[in-house]
Design a protein around this motif. Sequence first.
Motif, PDB file in Angstrom:
ATOM      1  N   VAL A  53      58.682  36.335 -53.391  1.00  0.00           N
ATOM      2  CA  VAL A  53      58.171  35.853 -51.821  1.00  0.00           C
ATOM      3  C   VAL A  53      56.880  36.602 -51.768  1.00  0.00           C
ATOM      4  O   VAL A  53      56.660  38.194 -51.810  1.00  0.00           O
ATOM      5  CB  VAL A  53      59.144  36.872 -51.102  1.00  0.00           C
ATOM      6  CG1 VAL A  53      58.134  36.842 -49.126  1.00  0.00           C
ATOM      7  CG2 VAL A  53      60.245  36.148 -50.992  1.00  0.00           C
ATOM      8  N   LYS A  54      55.806  36.729 -50.797  1.00  0.00           N
ATOM      9  CA  LYS A  54      54.375  36.723 -50.760  1.00  0.00           C
ATOM     10  C   LYS A  54      53.794  36.833 -49.439  1.00  0.00           C
ATOM     11  O   LYS A  54      53.908  35.670 -48.639  1.00  0.00           O
ATOM     12  CB  LYS A  54      53.205  36.137 -52.267  1.00  0.00           C
ATOM     13  CG  LYS A  54      53.894  36.352 -53.386  1.00  0.00           C
ATOM     14  CD  LYS A  54      53.203  35.946 -54.637  1.00  0.00           C
ATOM     15  CE  LYS A  54      52.976  36.156 -55.940  1.00  0.00           C
ATOM     16  NZ  LYS A  54      53.696  37.496 -56.315  1.00  0.00           N
ATOM     17  N   THR A  55      53.649  37.758 -48.806  1.00  0.00           N
ATOM     18  CA  THR A  55      52.933  37.764 -48.021  1.00  0.00           C
ATOM     19  C   THR A  55      51.129  37.222 -47.921  1.00  0.00           C
ATOM     20  O   THR A  55      50.662  38.083 -48.480  1.00  0.00           O
ATOM     21  CB  THR A  55      53.261  38.990 -46.894  1.00  0.00           C
ATOM     22  OG1 THR A  55      52.543  40.104 -47.377  1.00  0.00           O
ATOM     23  CG2 THR A  55      54.790  39.097 -46.211  1.00  0.00           C
ATOM     24  N   LYS A  56      50.622  36.727 -46.931  1.00  0.00           N
ATOM     25  CA  LYS A  56      48.932  36.285 -47.258  1.00  0.00           C
ATOM     26  C   LYS A  56      48.673  36.158 -45.310  1.00  0.00           C
ATOM     27  O   LYS A  56      49.114  36.016 -44.835  1.00  0.00           O
ATOM     28  CB  LYS A  56      49.332  35.142 -47.902  1.00  0.00           C
ATOM     29  CG  LYS A  56      49.523  34.756 -49.636  1.00  0.00           C
ATOM     30  CD  LYS A  56      48.584  35.284 -50.448  1.00  0.00           C
ATOM     31  CE  LYS A  56      49.146  34.773 -51.907  1.00  0.00           C
ATOM     32  NZ  LYS A  56      47.873  35.411 -52.802  1.00  0.00           N
ATOM     33  N   VAL A  67      65.378  27.361 -62.065  1.00  0.00           N
ATOM     34  CA  VAL A  67      63.850  27.473 -60.878  1.00  0.00           C
ATOM     35  C   VAL A  67      63.421  28.047 -60.368  1.00  0.00           C
ATOM     36  O   VAL A  67      64.249  29.485 -60.672  1.00  0.00           O
ATOM     37  CB  VAL A  67      65.075  26.268 -59.932  1.00  0.00           C
ATOM     38  CG1 VAL A  67      63.461  25.648 -58.790  1.00  0.00           C
ATOM     39  CG2 VAL A  67      65.304  25.096 -60.299  1.00  0.00           C
ATOM     40  N   VAL A  68      62.136  28.133 -60.723  1.00  0.00           N
ATOM     41  CA  VAL A  68      61.627  29.225 -60.211  1.00  0.00           C
ATOM     42  C   VAL A  68      60.062  28.917 -58.946  1.00  0.00           C
ATOM     43  O   VAL A  68      60.244  28.001 -59.010  1.00  0.00           O
ATOM     44  CB  VAL A  68      60.734  29.363 -61.058  1.00  0.00           C
ATOM     45  CG1 VAL A  68      60.891  30.461 -62.419  1.00  0.00           C
ATOM     46  CG2 VAL A  68      58.978  28.820 -62.134  1.00  0.00           C
ATOM     47  N   ARG A  69      60.815  29.920 -57.669  1.00  0.00           N
ATOM     48  CA  ARG A  69      59.902  29.553 -56.426  1.00  0.00           C
ATOM     49  C   ARG A  69      59.007  30.738 -55.912  1.00  0.00           C
ATOM     50  O   ARG A  69      59.100  31.845 -56.241  1.00  0.00           O
ATOM     51  CB  ARG A  69      61.110  29.596 -55.326  1.00  0.00           C
ATOM     52  CG  ARG A  69      61.110  29.038 -54.370  1.00  0.00           C
ATOM     53  CD  ARG A  69      62.159  29.335 -53.174  1.00  0.00           C
ATOM     54  NE  ARG A  69      63.248  27.787 -53.567  1.00  0.00           N
ATOM     55  CZ  ARG A  69      64.148  28.144 -53.107  1.00  0.00           C
ATOM     56  NH1 ARG A  69      64.069  29.672 -52.670  1.00  0.00           N
ATOM     57  NH2 ARG A  69      65.148  27.408 -53.982  1.00  0.00           N
ATOM     58  N   LEU A  70      58.185  29.601 -55.524  1.00  0.00           N
ATOM     59  CA  LEU A  70      57.117  30.909 -54.734  1.00  0.00           C
ATOM     60  C   LEU A  70      57.401  31.094 -53.568  1.00  0.00           C
ATOM     61  O   LEU A  70      56.925  29.946 -52.702  1.00  0.00           O
ATOM     62  CB  LEU A  70      55.746  30.878 -55.582  1.00  0.00           C
ATOM     63  CG  LEU A  70      55.483  31.198 -56.419  1.00  0.00           C
ATOM     64  CD1 LEU A  70      54.120  30.639 -57.563  1.00  0.00           C
ATOM     65  CD2 LEU A  70      55.678  32.979 -56.545  1.00  0.00           C
ATOM     66  N   ARG A  71      57.281  31.531 -52.560  1.00  0.00           N
ATOM     67  CA  ARG A  71      57.700  31.556 -51.193  1.00  0.00           C
ATOM     68  C   ARG A  71      56.409  32.460 -50.867  1.00  0.00           C
ATOM     69  O   ARG A  71      56.194  33.884 -50.386  1.00  0.00           O
ATOM     70  CB  ARG A  71      59.048  31.915 -50.423  1.00  0.00           C
ATOM     71  CG  ARG A  71      58.779  32.172 -48.928  1.00  0.00           C
ATOM     72  CD  ARG A  71      60.157  32.352 -48.341  1.00  0.00           C
ATOM     73  NE  ARG A  71      61.586  31.975 -49.382  1.00  0.00           N
ATOM     74  CZ  ARG A  71      62.218  30.928 -48.933  1.00  0.00           C
ATOM     75  NH1 ARG A  71      62.285  30.188 -47.768  1.00  0.00           N
ATOM     76  NH2 ARG A  71      63.142  30.697 -49.166  1.00  0.00           N
ATOM     77  N   TYR A  72      55.547  31.633 -49.702  1.00  0.00           N
ATOM     78  CA  TYR A  72      54.344  31.876 -49.092  1.00  0.00           C
ATOM     79  C   TYR A  72      54.814  32.688 -47.873  1.00  0.00           C
ATOM     80  O   TYR A  72      54.994  31.373 -47.376  1.00  0.00           O
ATOM     81  CB  TYR A  72      53.086  32.242 -49.104  1.00  0.00           C
ATOM     82  CG  TYR A  72      52.695  31.388 -50.157  1.00  0.00           C
ATOM     83  CD1 TYR A  72      51.824  32.866 -51.798  1.00  0.00           C
ATOM     84  CD2 TYR A  72      52.889  30.302 -52.229  1.00  0.00           C
ATOM     85  CE1 TYR A  72      51.145  32.479 -53.142  1.00  0.00           C
ATOM     86  CE2 TYR A  72      53.036  30.374 -52.354  1.00  0.00           C
ATOM     87  CZ  TYR A  72      52.327  31.466 -53.348  1.00  0.00           C
ATOM     88  OH  TYR A  72      51.534  31.223 -55.128  1.00  0.00           O
ATOM     89  N   VAL A  73      54.391  33.455 -47.462  1.00  0.00           N
ATOM     90  CA  VAL A  73      54.442  33.708 -45.339  1.00  0.00           C
ATOM     91  C   VAL A  73      53.347  34.438 -44.868  1.00  0.00           C
ATOM     92  O   VAL A  73      53.032  35.359 -45.694  1.00  0.00           O
ATOM     93  CB  VAL A  73      55.682  34.909 -45.735  1.00  0.00           C
ATOM     94  CG1 VAL A  73      55.528  34.670 -44.055  1.00  0.00           C
ATOM     95  CG2 VAL A  73      57.152  34.724 -45.535  1.00  0.00           C
ATOM     96  N   GLN A 129      52.966  31.186 -40.740  1.00  0.00           N
ATOM     97  CA  GLN A 129      53.665  30.505 -41.684  1.00  0.00           C
ATOM     98  C   GLN A 129      54.486  30.655 -42.847  1.00  0.00           C
ATOM     99  O   GLN A 129      54.021  31.207 -43.929  1.00  0.00           O
ATOM    100  CB  GLN A 129      52.014  30.005 -41.702  1.00  0.00           C
ATOM    101  CG  GLN A 129      51.191  29.729 -41.091  1.00  0.00           C
ATOM    102  CD  GLN A 129      50.504  30.747 -40.572  1.00  0.00           C
ATOM    103  OE1 GLN A 129      50.693  31.784 -40.842  1.00  0.00           O
ATOM    104  NE2 GLN A 129      49.072  30.623 -40.609  1.00  0.00           N
ATOM    105  N   VAL A 130      55.189  29.685 -43.204  1.00  0.00           N
ATOM    106  CA  VAL A 130      56.390  29.207 -44.344  1.00  0.00           C
ATOM    107  C   VAL A 130      55.155  28.121 -45.248  1.00  0.00           C
ATOM    108  O   VAL A 130      55.013  26.962 -44.976  1.00  0.00           O
ATOM    109  CB  VAL A 130      57.561  30.195 -44.571  1.00  0.00           C
ATOM    110  CG1 VAL A 130      57.805  29.665 -45.602  1.00  0.00           C
ATOM    111  CG2 VAL A 130      57.801  30.646 -43.172  1.00  0.00           C
ATOM    112  N   VAL A 131      54.935  28.624 -47.419  1.00  0.00           N
ATOM    113  CA  VAL A 131      54.590  27.628 -47.761  1.00  0.00           C
ATOM    114  C   VAL A 131      55.627  27.572 -48.986  1.00  0.00           C
ATOM    115  O   VAL A 131      55.609  28.734 -49.543  1.00  0.00           O
ATOM    116  CB  VAL A 131      52.754  27.831 -47.715  1.00  0.00           C
ATOM    117  CG1 VAL A 131      52.817  26.634 -49.254  1.00  0.00           C
ATOM    118  CG2 VAL A 131      52.238  27.367 -47.097  1.00  0.00           C
TER     119      VAL A 131
END
Length: 365
Positions: free
Chosen positions: A134-137, A186-192, A198-200
Amino acid sequence: MTTDSTVDNLGVPVPDLWKGAHRDDRTRPRSRQRLLGPSSIGLCRRRAAYEVHGTWPTDLADNMHAAILGTWLHEGILRILREQYGAWTELELTDGVILGHADAYWAPGHLRQAADQRTTQGLPPGDLGVVEDVKTKSTRALDVVVRQGPSQAEWFQVHLYAHLLRTGGLKDHPGLPTGEPLPVDVVRLRYVGREYGQVVVHQRPYDEDVTKQALAWAEDVLTSPEPEAMPRDLDGPGLSIICDNCPFRTACWKLDQLSDDRAPQTILAEDTTAVTEALRAYADAAEVESAAKRRKAKARKILDAADAGTYGAFKLSWSGGRPRPPEPDPEAMIRILEGLGIDIPMRSGGRTSRTISVSRVPETG
């Protein structure tokens, strides 16, 4: 008990939130670790080498408010994934050389049933194992992700978490088997977005080739004799936000040795060969830029009457075009003052900005 409080006009102490927040941030385990972390792999080899060699940071900023807000938001996101979607969170992973903390992991069905009885809402189907970072941007940084997708370093990071799980790197865990390979498919990147939430999300099947590239990058750093033996992979302060916030930027770019307000990048002009290469890069880029500007200007003229909407893979929107309010007219003011015989107020003009001119020397026969 800290004493960095201010006293208002009522005489009531008000604790300084950000001083306390920075102290707290610097005591986190991730701030003190000396093993190479997956989040550092793929960014800049010299920065990673400073970490591996235990170099004391030269630039501990006290204005990292956005980053700390991101940390607080990050903790809340992981709590939701853990409590409402059954994820195992903050898994400590290491192979003795690389140390990381995977944000979230969903074990395949048979392991999940054996290890945990939490809710299964939102879990991956079938027997898939999923690891997520999880990454916040900021809004601007999130827009880059939307337009360009995740960076290589971000894919490196989440693939290394998967690799450490798959090779038995999980340590000291109360619910999952430690020291044993755990499936990750599965590898996942979640951007918030930090401002508006907003979530990508980007996810892909685990790719062994990506892991091999990341491990090779890490090996290059781990075998370095000293940080200065590693190249600077980013463009430097003023040109890279990562460099601007790097805790080693003064040591890396010799900022304490700069004079005459020169750019940090001037230390790269070590000899005439380096200067020549910079001139070649400048000339090549200027020629490409000039051609691109001409193409862009023509396309803009063509689109001037087009309606907003979606056209194939592109979305067109318009903004602006409203009348501007009246604004002062400096030339008219000068004429009025001169007509009244009043001296015109002046201020220092300073210096003109330095301009550069680069041209190619004609080849001789």
